[in-house]
Design an enzyme around this catalytic site. Structure first.
Site, PDB file in Angstrom:
ATOM      1  N   ALA A  63       0.873  -1.170   0.000  1.00 45.17           N
ATOM      2  CA  ALA A  63       0.000   0.000   0.000  1.00 45.17           C
ATOM      3  C   ALA A  63       0.911   1.221   0.000  1.00 45.17           C
ATOM      4  CB  ALA A  63      -0.868  -0.015   1.258  1.00 45.17           C
ATOM      5  N   GLY A 108       0.625  -5.055   0.823  1.00 41.20           N
ATOM      6  CA  GLY A 108      -0.552  -5.130  -0.055  1.00 41.20           C
ATOM      7  C   GLY A 108      -0.257  -5.845  -1.368  1.00 41.20           C
ATOM      8  N   GLU A 111      -0.578  -9.420  -0.618  1.00 41.61           N
ATOM      9  CA  GLU A 111      -2.018  -9.692  -0.425  1.00 41.61           C
ATOM     10  C   GLU A 111      -2.755  -9.763  -1.772  1.00 41.61           C
ATOM     11  OE1 GLU A 111      -2.325  -6.445   2.487  1.00 41.61           O
ATOM     12  OE2 GLU A 111      -3.303  -7.870   3.811  1.00 41.61           O
ATOM     13  N   GLU A 131       4.289  -5.112   7.282  1.00 37.68           N
ATOM     14  CA  GLU A 131       3.458  -4.102   7.963  1.00 37.68           C
ATOM     15  C   GLU A 131       3.924  -3.826   9.383  1.00 37.68           C
ATOM     16  OE1 GLU A 131       2.274  -6.564   6.083  1.00 37.68           O
ATOM     17  OE2 GLU A 131       0.652  -5.827   4.813  1.00 37.68           O
TER      18      GLU A 131
END
Ligand code: DAK
Length: 256
Positions: A63, A108, A111, A131
């Protein structure tokens, strides 16, 4: 679309996340473009298989950290639900999604790959859920999808340590299904996509649906499999597949 390109080639869609100067980090605008691309693919009857890859040296380096820095608790929840919605559209799609991981797949990005059905990785790829290094936890599905795919041991190891692992290690633990020479990545992904696109479309998408539900349904999963199996047995594709076998030719499936 500014950040995502979609190219169609005979039943296959190639989706390129295209923000190479920021290693394809998923800022909200990038995620919006990705959602549009996934919606287009899901509505396109010609597309059977989609390949998601990144432009430049990253698949997706996570992200967008700059954007994360601006979020408060409420914004974080909204962002989690937004990303989860996009990734679930990939997971729940009747089409097959292949992640062709060309480089960094972090946070992300990992993911996103996990939401795809099959991961093919370049030997240069790097996976990780870093993260915790930013004082946050995964919010786009890793705690669920990684645990379902790898079991609690590896999910906890990777998510709690934030350790980055090579493509070969990712293959060893079952995160990745195939590791290939970097220069051959797209050829290998396209070959795999062509193989998948040659199979009975209904059979492939109903198999995916049954596998997706395996962890939710408990023993009812067998009943669910029987129901979906019966739909494939009653399909025109089955008639064509059986006929083609005895006529010693390739089947011409219609997805009905
Ligand atoms: N976000 C924003 N910019 C990024 C970025 C990212 N994730 N990753 C790289 N960049 C930018 C760099 O800042 C740099 O920008 P400029 O300085 O050129 O302006 C440019 O991309 C090139 O990066 P580097 O210069 O760092 O390139 P290197 O080859 O030296 O290093 C690297 C590559 C991948 C090792 C390094 O860039 C790196 O460690 N990147 C960060 C990886 C990371 O920690 N990713 C974030 C994981 S956390 C949420 C839901 C989900 C998430 C969060 C919240 N909510 C629900 C709220 C997910 C979180 C994550 O993904």
């Amino acid at each position: 679309m500014r950040f995502v390109e979609v190219e169609k080639r005979e039943g296959i869609a190639i989706v390129r996340i295209n923000r190479p100067d920021k290693l394809n980090a998923l800022a909200p605008e990038v995620l919006e473009d990705l959602e549009k691309a996934v919606d287009m693919i899901n509505e396109d009857e010609e597309v059977r298989v989609a390949i998601i890859t990144g432009t430049g040296k990253a698949f997706v380096a996570g992200a967008d950290i700059k954007y994360i820095g601006t979020l408060d608790e409420e914004g974080g929840y909204r962002m989690a639900k937004f990303g989860q919605r996009v990734f679930s559209k990939i997971e729940d799609s009747p089409k097959v999604f292949i992640a062709a991981v060309n480089g960094y797949a972090l946070g992300g990005g990992s993911e996103l790959a996990l939401a795809c059905d099959i991961i093919v990785a370049s030997e240069n790829a790097v996976f990780g859920q870093p993260e915790v290094d930013l004082g946050i936890m995964p919010g786009w599905g890793a705690t669920q999808r990684m645990t379902r795919k790898l079991g609690q041991g590896w999910a906890k190891y990777l998510i709690l340590t934030g350790e980055r692992i090579s493509a070969h290690k990712a293959y060893e633990i079952g995160l990745v299904q195939k590791v290939v020479n970097h220069d051959n990545l797209m050829d290998e992904a396209i070959n795999l996509a062509q193989t998948l696109a040659s199979k009975g479309p209904l059979a492939v998408s109903l198999s995916k649906e049954a596998i997706n539900r395996a962890f939710q349904l408990g023993d009812f999963g067998f009943e669910y499999e029987a129901k979906l199996f019966a739909r494939t047995v009653g399909s025109e594709d089955k008639d064509e597949g059986v006929r083609a076998f005895f006529e010693k030719r390739k089947p011409n499936f219609k997805g009905k």
